[in-house]
Design a protein around this motif. Sequence first.
Motif: not given
Length: 373
Positions: A163-169
């Motif tokens: 799982p991951g968020s569009s904010k992570t980068w």
Amino acid sequence: MQLTGTPFLLLTIVLVPVSIAVALLLWGRVRGPKPFQALSRIVMLLFCQLTAVLMVFVMVNNANLIYGGWDDLLGTGNHVRAVPNVQAQTDGGPGNDAQRPKVIQKFEPVGDGKVPDDVRTTDLKGQVSGVDGEVLVWLPPQYDDPAYKDRTFPVVELLPGWPGSSKTWFGTLRVSEQLKPMMLSGQVAPFILVSPRTNLLGDNTDTGCADVPGKVNADTWLARDVPQMVLDNFRADPAADRWAVAGYSAGAHCAAKLALEHPDRYRAGVSLSGYNDPGTEDKSLTAKDPHLREVSNPLNILKAAKTPPRTALYVSGNKGDGLEAGEALKAAAKAPTTVTVQETAGAHSSDVWKPMVPGVFTWLTSVIPAAGH
């Protein structure tokens, strides 16, 4: 109260000493039969442990932005409005849906304290894919420079893991903060950075960034709807030579897949600790269908191409964590396809990927032209 917000983090921190204080206060005051007393004290201990675990989870999640919100954590957010049959494009390029009217989006600062203030977000309704989701955009420092007012800019789509968020980068990997001074000094080209939502289904299933009939058009969302939105709203260059896609972990698999599958839309792909065979991921939709598993494998895409794609790949990974996938792609590549493989050391984590950002974008600068007329 937002999952990644400061108020919730402070609440979890406060709950730890409060739970301990409550346990100490009530420990000797429990009345009733001995079994009831024992059970009550066990509940107190469990409550103390629960608050401690919750605090640590929130801290780790805030640091890595694994789950962007409650819907992602609980698996209650479904971002698929419809699953239309997608017609194949005929004229290629990221801007090949330009025949339809432009859709001007409203952009606002993310404003959650987890990403820089100059990162903006919009809620996009995918016209072709039937997917709805947030898309984060960061503009290079040259974008508002009068000297560049007539220039178009290259674009890099940034995909998180799963799982991951569009904010992570922007939040965990600090991509814009690392690159801004390098862009100002000329070490790195002034790219527009775009990070779309990739966690699209409410059942906590990884889409594999594929179009899965009756389930989700994730490929179309990433390779058509998101690029078209960028072209509609910003001075982005529509030529495929000016676009790249990058990802880590499951996003790395997606980046290699999209770059090889759509050489008419992307010039380059960056895969950090990715994999080729989606069957290695139990939660991947593409792993459950033998045909989808085969056609979603970047190595199979490369081997099946009638003409070697004009695609440049940058693949990094540790042994057993992406290195072998990169070496297999490099062995199968034929000109004009190029594959650069870098061996890394360390765990499958942002501690490895974050310091790689400058080198990755230096490489992208060597592959993709800078801002043009």
